[in-house]
Design a protein around this motif. Structure first.
Motif, mmCIF file in Angstrom:
data_model
loop_
_atom_site.group_PDB
_atom_site.id
_atom_site.type_symbol
_atom_site.label_atom_id
_atom_site.label_comp_id
_atom_site.label_asym_id
_atom_site.label_seq_id
_atom_site.Cartn_x
_atom_site.Cartn_y
_atom_site.Cartn_z
ATOM 1 N N GLY A 173 1.067 -1.616 -0.039
ATOM 2 C CA GLY A 173 0.149 0.473 0.301
ATOM 3 C C GLY A 173 0.586 1.234 0.088
ATOM 4 O O GLY A 173 0.164 2.162 -0.565
ATOM 5 N N GLN A 174 1.855 1.119 1.006
ATOM 6 C CA GLN A 174 2.860 2.732 0.803
ATOM 7 C C GLN A 174 3.340 2.508 -0.868
ATOM 8 O O GLN A 174 3.747 3.481 -0.974
ATOM 9 C CB GLN A 174 3.907 2.073 1.579
ATOM 10 N N VAL A 175 3.916 1.383 -1.253
ATOM 11 C CA VAL A 175 4.969 1.786 -2.602
ATOM 12 C C VAL A 175 3.392 2.135 -3.684
ATOM 13 O O VAL A 175 3.517 2.580 -4.428
ATOM 14 C CB VAL A 175 4.993 0.287 -3.537
ATOM 15 N N MET A 176 1.733 1.668 -3.283
ATOM 16 C CA MET A 176 0.966 2.252 -4.597
ATOM 17 C C MET A 176 0.888 3.581 -4.498
ATOM 18 O O MET A 176 1.182 4.983 -5.291
ATOM 19 C CB MET A 176 0.043 1.434 -4.280
ATOM 20 N N VAL A 177 0.654 4.133 -2.850
ATOM 21 C CA VAL A 177 0.402 5.655 -2.610
ATOM 22 C C VAL A 177 1.636 6.421 -3.004
ATOM 23 O O VAL A 177 1.654 7.063 -3.799
ATOM 24 C CB VAL A 177 0.411 5.883 -0.433
ATOM 25 N N GLY A 178 3.268 5.607 -2.605
ATOM 26 C CA GLY A 178 3.970 6.653 -2.846
ATOM 27 C C GLY A 178 4.136 6.492 -4.103
ATOM 28 O O GLY A 178 4.197 7.937 -5.235
ATOM 29 N N LEU A 179 4.162 5.707 -5.182
ATOM 30 C CA LEU A 179 4.359 5.923 -7.089
ATOM 31 C C LEU A 179 2.831 6.758 -7.008
ATOM 32 O O LEU A 179 3.150 8.015 -8.126
ATOM 33 C CB LEU A 179 3.916 4.802 -8.247
ATOM 34 N N VAL A 184 2.947 13.173 -9.049
ATOM 35 C CA VAL A 184 3.399 15.107 -9.432
ATOM 36 C C VAL A 184 4.018 14.950 -8.779
ATOM 37 O O VAL A 184 3.840 15.952 -9.403
ATOM 38 C CB VAL A 184 1.957 14.670 -7.908
ATOM 39 N N ALA A 185 5.350 14.282 -7.817
ATOM 40 C CA ALA A 185 6.290 15.111 -7.594
ATOM 41 C C ALA A 185 6.775 15.672 -9.262
ATOM 42 O O ALA A 185 7.757 16.381 -9.404
ATOM 43 C CB ALA A 185 6.587 14.603 -6.981
ATOM 44 N N PHE A 186 7.695 14.740 -10.445
ATOM 45 C CA PHE A 186 7.757 14.422 -11.067
ATOM 46 C C PHE A 186 7.283 15.955 -12.476
ATOM 47 O O PHE A 186 8.066 16.668 -12.696
ATOM 48 C CB PHE A 186 7.415 13.184 -12.105
ATOM 49 N N SER A 202 3.428 15.063 -23.484
ATOM 50 C CA SER A 202 5.084 15.762 -22.937
ATOM 51 C C SER A 202 4.695 15.655 -21.295
ATOM 52 O O SER A 202 2.913 15.180 -21.253
ATOM 53 C CB SER A 202 4.837 17.097 -22.758
ATOM 54 N N TYR A 203 5.351 15.810 -20.511
ATOM 55 C CA TYR A 203 4.357 15.329 -18.284
ATOM 56 C C TYR A 203 3.331 16.394 -18.460
ATOM 57 O O TYR A 203 3.908 17.165 -18.524
ATOM 58 C CB TYR A 203 5.681 15.114 -17.962
ATOM 59 N N PRO A 204 2.155 15.861 -17.941
ATOM 60 C CA PRO A 204 1.646 16.860 -17.305
ATOM 61 C C PRO A 204 2.403 18.126 -16.679
ATOM 62 O O PRO A 204 2.954 17.166 -15.475
ATOM 63 C CB PRO A 204 0.259 16.772 -16.823
ATOM 64 N N LEU A 210 -1.755 17.049 -10.117
ATOM 65 C CA LEU A 210 -2.603 17.160 -8.765
ATOM 66 C C LEU A 210 -3.824 17.282 -9.229
ATOM 67 O O LEU A 210 -4.920 16.446 -8.344
ATOM 68 C CB LEU A 210 -2.242 18.509 -8.695
ATOM 69 N N CYS A 211 -4.897 17.705 -10.258
ATOM 70 C CA CYS A 211 -6.220 17.055 -10.234
ATOM 71 C C CYS A 211 -6.395 16.266 -11.018
ATOM 72 O O CYS A 211 -7.854 15.167 -10.108
ATOM 73 C CB CYS A 211 -6.296 18.798 -12.054
ATOM 74 N N GLN A 212 -5.605 15.173 -11.752
ATOM 75 C CA GLN A 212 -5.827 13.984 -11.857
ATOM 76 C C GLN A 212 -5.870 12.771 -10.330
ATOM 77 O O GLN A 212 -6.807 12.118 -9.941
ATOM 78 C CB GLN A 212 -4.341 13.564 -12.919
ATOM 79 N N LEU A 213 -4.976 13.059 -9.382
ATOM 80 C CA LEU A 213 -4.997 12.317 -8.514
ATOM 81 C C LEU A 213 -6.520 12.949 -7.865
ATOM 82 O O LEU A 213 -6.855 11.807 -7.186
ATOM 83 C CB LEU A 213 -3.432 12.531 -7.492
#
Length: 316
Positions: A173-179, A184-186, A202-204, A210-213
């Motif tokens: 679960g931590q890996v899933m949330v981290g991904l 977003v960080a990228f 191109s990367y959003p 943030l809206c996607q997530l």
């Protein structure tokens, strides 16, 4: 018909055949589990659902489809395409309603979006980018909500399979949330463009990522509410567990390509909510199918018919 549409049609036929096979297997297994359910008991469960709960469930489904439809708005903003928001929302809601119901969601959704947006001058390459964007957004929401559930309640997997190590499940679960957070960080980094099959990707930017997530996670929770609100209070495991089982069941239904996840979705939910009366769970799932699949699909058929009539008038 263009080559793009011909290829999508052929692929869709193959996936639908696979979906029919998944339905047959799932219904066989599910039928054995539901042998103890009586029609009178199911009817009693349906009649016992509070009207306010039904209204809330219907509103939750409307909210879920509004959030799903907004995926297209985000995709158009990502592509820097200026199309009326009402048109984009209607196209997105229709594409999701049809793809969720008939199966082969990526393929059927691609065909409908191609038909809708090519009429507005959007090329096939950008429509494919939109499809990929919407799929990525949906997967992002599933990973984020599922990951949070695994971190908070790693026991949820025990409802569906043999006991799993809590540490490894919480870590998953931590890996899933981290991904999801890394995605977003990228977006804050100056990443270059990538060219795939002649299409520049191109990367959003941060705002869209943030809206996607947030929107994708809100959609999953809204869809889970459709079921949760009509489950009885007795032995109700809560929204967190319901949302966790929903993500697992919906993911399995999508992978199976069974139209509307028929059989697959019910099978997982019946196993996941084994502490509740089977009649009550099945009644809640029937309400979910009505509000999340049947009604949106019927409305989408009307929308497609109106669109086709307008196109013919425009040509004529």
């Amino acid at each position: 018909m263009t080559e793009f549409r011909r290829r999508m049609k052929r692929a869709e036929i193959g996936w639908n055949l696979l979906g029919l096979g998944a339905i047959a297997v799932s219904l066989f297994i599910l039928g054995r589990q539901l042998q103890s359910i009586s029609l009178s008991g199911l009817q009693a469960s349906l009649l016992s659902i509070d009207r306010m709960a039904l209204a809330g469930s219907a509103l939750a489904s409307m909210a879920a489809y509004l959030l799903l439809a907004s995926y297209d708005l985000m995709a158009l903003k990502y592509l820097r395409r200026q199309i009326r928001p009402a048109y984009a929302l209607a196209s997105g809601a229709t594409a999701f309603a049809v793809s969720h119901t008939i199966g082969a969601s990526v393929l059927s959704g691609a065909l409908l979006r191609y038909r809708a947006y090519s009429a507005k001058g959007v090329p096939a390459s950008e429509v494919l980018t939109m499809v990929a964007f919407c799929l990525a957004t949906f997967v992002l929401g599933m990973l984020f909500v599922g990951g949070i559930v695994f971190v908070i309640d790693p026991y949820i997997a025990d409802r569906l399979t043999e006991s799993l190590p809590l540490v490894s499940l919480r870590t998953a679960g931590q890996v899933m949330v981290g991904l999801c957070l890394l995605y977003v960080a990228f977006s804050f980094l100056p990443l270059g463009n990538v060219r795939v099959a002649g299409v520049t990707i191109s990367y959003p930017p941060p705002g869209i990522a943030l809206c996607q997530l947030s929107i994708a996670a809100a959609e999953i929770l809204s869809a889970s509410l459709v079921i949760y609100l009509v489950l009885p209070a007795e032995n109700n495991p809560g929204l967190l567990v319901t949302a966790g089982i929903f993500t697992i069941a919906f993911a399995a239904a999508l992978v199976s390509h069974a139209p509307a996840g028929l059989g697959v979705f019910e099978l997982i939910f019946m196993a996941g909510l084994s502490e509740m009366a089977k009649e009550d769970v099945l009644a809640a799932l029937l309400v979910f199918r009505l509000f999340y699949f049947i009604v949106p699909f019927l409305l989408s058929v009307v929308a497609i018919a109106i669109f086709q009539l307008r196109m013919r008038r425009a040509i004529g």
